[in-house]
Design an enzyme around this catalytic site. Structure first.
Site, PDB file in Angstrom:
ATOM      1  N   CYS A   6      93.176   8.947  54.082  1.00 48.55           N
ATOM      2  CA  CYS A   6      92.136   8.754  53.074  1.00 48.55           C
ATOM      3  C   CYS A   6      92.752   8.150  51.814  1.00 48.55           C
ATOM      4  O   CYS A   6      93.703   8.700  51.255  1.00 48.55           O
ATOM      5  CB  CYS A   6      91.462  10.081  52.746  1.00 48.55           C
ATOM      6  SG  CYS A   6      90.228   9.949  51.427  1.00 48.55           S
TER       7      CYS A   6
ATOM      8  N   CYS B 214      82.150   6.112  56.327  1.00 42.76           N
ATOM      9  CA  CYS B 214      82.469   7.446  55.808  1.00 42.76           C
ATOM     10  C   CYS B 214      81.577   7.723  54.614  1.00 42.76           C
ATOM     11  O   CYS B 214      81.377   6.852  53.754  1.00 42.76           O
ATOM     12  CB  CYS B 214      83.948   7.512  55.407  1.00 42.76           C
ATOM     13  SG  CYS B 214      84.412   9.026  54.538  1.00 42.76           S
TER      14      CYS B 214
ATOM     15  N   CYS C 274      78.672  17.010  35.558  1.00 38.44           N
ATOM     16  CA  CYS C 274      78.974  16.131  36.699  1.00 38.44           C
ATOM     17  C   CYS C 274      77.707  15.520  37.282  1.00 38.44           C
ATOM     18  O   CYS C 274      77.767  14.874  38.327  1.00 38.44           O
ATOM     19  CB  CYS C 274      79.750  16.892  37.776  1.00 38.44           C
ATOM     20  SG  CYS C 274      78.896  18.345  38.411  1.00 38.44           S
TER      21      CYS C 274
ATOM     22  N   GLN D 245      89.426  20.659  38.162  1.00 38.21           N
ATOM     23  CA  GLN D 245      89.001  19.276  38.334  1.00 38.21           C
ATOM     24  C   GLN D 245      89.877  18.564  39.366  1.00 38.21           C
ATOM     25  O   GLN D 245      91.094  18.745  39.396  1.00 38.21           O
ATOM     26  CB  GLN D 245      89.075  18.537  36.993  1.00 38.21           C
ATOM     27  CG  GLN D 245      88.047  19.000  35.977  1.00 38.21           C
ATOM     28  CD  GLN D 245      86.648  18.442  36.231  1.00 38.21           C
ATOM     29  OE1 GLN D 245      86.385  17.812  37.259  1.00 38.21           O
ATOM     30  NE2 GLN D 245      85.743  18.705  35.307  1.00 38.21           N
TER      31      GLN D 245
END
Length: 461
Positions: A167, A87, A416, A291
């Site tokens: 996940c 993944c 980021c 966020q």
């Protein structure tokens, strides 16, 4: 990609080599050196000796496939996700959290020195309060796999959808919502969108979960104006997803990789959910920036306020303000706050958020950050502090020039992407500012991205 002739390399395609891993790429892949050439090996850890097969020769590096770990690092662990490596969402399941933090802090430090030309000491990194189940937003691409509608995540460097089931970094509500939509698609014969033919209906399943209130927003991104059996979908979601707050359609008929479309239609609920952050209440729509790691964002925003050094008398500006989260946290400590955001729905949410929190000293403008900074400078507004939290591409020169023209005493920069942060800090430090603080925050455990906060002060302050 440009390829150098084979004879220019100390390694050749297909060669099996033993390598000493000395560091990491910005994506978290291991790096070794062979006669000065960088050899990148995904899944390798600093300090290890590995055996790899050279499978690609790029312009500046060779790329090898890990065959065997000859001398493992003490930081190597059994992956906590069965899909690790297959993944494309996560990069660090093969190492412990301490080594992941080291890799991310080193990435920030290297960028500031190499790209920014800045002399910095070891960069501190603040760990995330949780390293699993922390993400409050999921974007599942949808595709036809083996004749069935499937949703999951892309395999590394492809658009092949892998159904990962549960996940590990998402909350469980997101996966339940995804599975419910897929079952509805299969039962009702709803088609998956095909990127190549541009045929089919459902492109993405977007889920946002509020960390404090628990409310869940589900948005189907569709290549059309409507879906069949809307009521059945809503009823199924109400049955399977606790605290379902709203369900929407996002109409997206354009080609390209953008997840959300330009228009939305509400199928259930008010079209938004509510959450709380830093003691404030926020309304969140699909296009609102928020966020993904709630608890770490709270630590980051508290640090931003501390670095701003507000006393209650200042005017603060928040560029790329999103739904006004940072703006409103600043407003509790400043005399006046001006937030700027280009997405109109986010600005509407920010204004609503100011009202619901009783903060009358915050105002919001819908504009491009660079244009707004220039306009505010032209209006003679001189903020004492400017806070910026731009997208990954960072700031542009026009916006930074406008900021410099307004001459704030402090600039607090949240980023980021360490590379664009370093580039922008180099530009600003060449125009009268000096870097006093740079600290990393692990906003994305198990993923390669890292958040950084930096403070600049005017050199003559």
């Amino acid at each position: 990609m440009f390829h150098v002739k084979q004879r220019d390399y100390p390694v050749r395609l297909g060669q099996v080599v033993d390598l000493e891993i000395t560091g990491y790429t910005s994506e978290g892949q291991g790096v070794a050196r062979v006669e000065g050439l960088a050899v990148v090996v995904a899944g390798a850890i600093r300090g290890e000796t590995v055996r790899a097969k050279i499978e690609h020769l790029g312009h500046t590096a060779a790329y090898g496939r890990l065959l065997e770990v000859l001398r493992p690092s003490p930081h190597r662990v059994a992956p906590g996700c069965p899909h690790a490596g297959r993944c494309g969402g996560c990069a660090f399941w093969h190492m412990d959290y301490a080594e992941e933090l080291h890799a991310k802090a080193q990435r920030v430090e290297d960028a500031l020195r190499r790209i920014g030309g800045l002399e910095v000491g070891p960069v501190e990194i603040v760990p995330s309060p949780q390293s699993t189940g922390y993400r409050n937003k999921a974007q599942y691409p949808v595709a036809l796999v083996n004749g069935k509608a499937t949703a999951g995540f892309f395999r590394p460097r492809t658009h092949q959808v892998l159904d990962v089931g549960r996940c590990r970094i998402q909350g469980s509500a997101a996966d339940r919502a995804k599975e419910t939509v897929v079952r509805w698609m299969r039962a009702c014969g709803v088609s998956a969108y095909d990127e190549k033919t541009r045929q089919g209906l459902v492109r993405h399943i977007y889920v946002r979960t509020a960390a404090v209130t628990g409310q869940v927003l589900v948005c189907l991104v569709v290549h059309g104006d409507q879906i069949p059996q809307e009521n059945t979908l809503v009823e199924n979601l109400l049955t399977s997803v606790d605290n379902l707050g709203t369900v929407l359609l996002s109409i997206h008929k354009k080609p390209g990789n953008a997840v959300l479309g330009d228009s939305f239609r509400t199928l259930y609920g008010p079209g938004y959910i509510e959450d709380q952050l830093c003691g404030l209440s926020f309304r969140l729509s699909p296009r609102s920036f928020y966020q993904v790691n709630h608890d770490q964002a709270q630590q980051l925003y508290e640090a931003a306020v501390a670095l701003a050094g507000l006393t209650g008398k200042e005017t603060a500006m928040d560029l790329y303000c999103g739904t006004g989260t940072i703006s409103l946290v600043l407003a509790r400590r400043a005399a006046r706050v001006i937030g700027v955001e280009i997405i109109d729905q986010a600005v509407a949410d920010a204004k609503e958020n100011a009202l619901r929190n009783g903060l009358t000293n915050a105002e919001f403008r819908c504009a491009d950050a660079s244009q707004a900074a220039a306009q505010l400078a032209a209006e003679g507004i001189r903020p004492d502090v400017i806070v910026v939290d731009p997208p990954r591409k960072g700031l542009d020169e026009a916006g930074m020039d406008a900021m410099v023209q307004m001459a704030p005493e402090k600039i607090v920069y949240i980023s980021c992407d360490p590379a664009t942060l370093a580039r922008d800090l180099k530009y600003l430090t060449a125009r009268g500012y000096r870097l006093t603080t740079a600290r990393a925050y692990d906003m994305f455990p198990r993923c390669a991205h890292v958040e950084t906060i930096a403070r600049l002060v005017r050199a003559d302050a």
